[in-house]
Design an enzyme around this catalytic site. Structure first.
Site, PDB file in Angstrom:
ATOM      1  N   PHE A   1       0.726  -1.297  -0.018  1.00 59.00           N
ATOM      2  CA  PHE A   1       0.048   0.008   0.111  1.00 59.00           C
ATOM      3  C   PHE A   1       0.894   1.335  -0.113  1.00 59.00           C
ATOM      4  CE2 PHE A   1      -2.701  -3.369   2.118  1.00 59.00           C
ATOM      5  CZ  PHE A   1      -3.729  -3.078   1.172  1.00 59.00           C
TER       6      PHE A   1
ATOM      7  N   ASP B   1      11.578   2.469   8.825  1.00 58.09           N
ATOM      8  CA  ASP B   1      10.315   1.907   8.847  1.00 58.09           C
ATOM      9  C   ASP B   1       9.795   1.623  10.194  1.00 58.09           C
ATOM     10  OD1 ASP B   1       9.030   0.601   6.172  1.00 58.09           O
ATOM     11  OD2 ASP B   1      11.312   0.856   5.862  1.00 58.09           O
TER      12      ASP B   1
ATOM     13  N   ARG C   1      15.802  -5.681   5.940  1.00 55.49           N
ATOM     14  CA  ARG C   1      14.934  -4.821   5.039  1.00 55.49           C
ATOM     15  C   ARG C   1      14.585  -3.619   5.375  1.00 55.49           C
ATOM     16  NH1 ARG C   1      11.832  -8.827   6.769  1.00 55.49           N
ATOM     17  NH2 ARG C   1      10.527  -8.403   8.275  1.00 55.49           N
ATOM     18  N   ASN C   2      14.542  -3.447   6.840  1.00 58.03           N
ATOM     19  CA  ASN C   2      14.470  -2.188   7.243  1.00 58.03           C
ATOM     20  C   ASN C   2      15.433  -1.296   7.755  1.00 58.03           C
ATOM     21  OD1 ASN C   2      11.516  -2.687   6.684  1.00 58.03           O
ATOM     22  ND2 ASN C   2      10.898  -3.534   8.591  1.00 58.03           N
TER      23      ASN C   2
ATOM     24  N   ASP D   1       9.368  -4.533  14.059  1.00 56.60           N
ATOM     25  CA  ASP D   1       9.642  -4.912  12.733  1.00 56.60           C
ATOM     26  C   ASP D   1      11.223  -4.819  12.382  1.00 56.60           C
ATOM     27  OD1 ASP D   1       9.274  -6.171  10.246  1.00 56.60           O
ATOM     28  OD2 ASP D   1       8.105  -4.647   9.543  1.00 56.60           O
TER      29      ASP D   1
END
Ligand code: ADE
Length: 318
Positions: free
Chosen positions: A36, A197, A183-184, A179
């Site tokens: 999103f 993030d 990747r963050n 999280d």
């Protein structure tokens, strides 16, 4: 409650201190896309006290985003306003006024996501093993150019140390990331790690735990058993995720628990199963992972302790 209502109103109210004029932002290209959300690269003119043009990253929503995603983006905005640390991504401004999409303007990290950077560095290692005779004689060749991407064990430790420092700061201001994963983490100029993030990040007050309200996509393989079972998130569940992140670092961005289905993971962890020591991982660093994966949250190390251990390992050259 009154406090929640006040917070909700505040969340949608423009903050003149952070508002940035839309016409001073020139969108250039897409850096990444989620379900999103979207991250764009842009040029900002005269932002955050920097005269002239600055390359920035812009976080925004796709057209089909729902209210939950809008809420997460606004939460991220309000959290980023309050934090300041060299290893945490910096908010530069925001566009929330009508007449366009909501934009979170954040500092641009030139090497992108750490996971991708780690994975890219694998190919370079291989290209160095397959050296040409010219390389061995020290002559220049086309293999020289990507050398900047080669990663040494010391750099892996330095990444881990920086991330731990950023997390020690976040825990000191009572933020739980929820999280934490390669990747963050973004990699900025001079290979500085920046925790990013914050969409799922929550403030913890009163009791030290956060209970997740809605479903949504969950990073199962990074989650502590108590988060999987009871939706409890604390700095100690962030420490568990940090252990997985250490594993991602030493494997140069491999996917954790290879071959294990997420549906089976909780049961395996309950039985005491843990990932084994990866190749090229020192026993000391593996011990750190295992400490992060203690079943009882209180037995896991704090980020302050992790930082000082990593600092020592960096000094020892281990
Ligand atoms: N990808 C996502 N966020 C980014 C940022 N701030 N800089 C560079 N690439 C990104």
């Amino acid at each position: 409650t009154d406090k929640n209502l006040t917070n909700l109103i505040k969340k949608y109210e423009p903050d003149p201190k952070w508002e940035f004029p839309r016409n001073q932002l020139e969108i250039e290209q897409t850096l990444g896309e989620g379900e999103f959300g979207r991250v764009l690269r842009a040029e900002a003119t005269n932002i955050n006290g920097n005269n002239g043009v600055t390359t920035v990253a812009v976080k925004t929503l796709k057209d089909d985003a729902r209210e939950t995603e809008l809420n997460d983006l606004l939460s991220e905005y309000h959290l980023l306003k309050e934090v300041s640390h060299p290893n945490v991504i910096k908010l530069l401004g925001v566009c929330t006024t009508p007449g366009g999409p909501i934009y979170l303007i954040i500092e641009y990290a030139e090497h992108g996501a750490l996971r991708n950077y780690l994975r890219k560095s694998r190919n370079i290692r291989i290209s160095h093993i397959a050296q040409t005779p010219e390389d061995q004689e020290g002559k220049t060749s086309h293999y020289d150019e990507p050398k900047t991407c080669q990663i040494t064990p010391k750099e892996i430790l330095a990444f881990a140390w920086q991330i731990s420092n950023g997390m020690a700061y976040l825990s000191s201001v009572k933020l739980v990331h929820r999280d934490l994963a390669a990747r963050n983490i973004l990699l900025a100029k001079d290979k500085i790690c920046k925790i990013s993030d914050f969409g799922l990040t929550r403030d913890i007050y009163e009791d030290n735990a956060y209970f997740k309200r809605s479903k949504g996509r969950v990073p199962v393989k990074w989650m502590a058993p108590e988060s999987l079972q009871d939706h409890i998130y604390t700095t100690k569940s962030d420490a568990w995720s940090f252990g997985i992140l250490l594993w991602e670092l030493v494997t140069l961005g491999a996917s954790p628990y290879p071959g294990i289905a997420v549906q089976n993971l909780f049961h395996l962890l309950k039985q005491g199963y843990r990932m084994e020591r990866p190749n090229n991982c020192s026993p000391k660093l593996y011990q750190m992972m295992r400490n992060c994966w203690e079943v009882l949250p209180e037995n896991r190390p704090s980020f302050q302790v992790l930082s000082s251990r990593l600092e020592k390992m960096l000094g020892d050259g281990v």
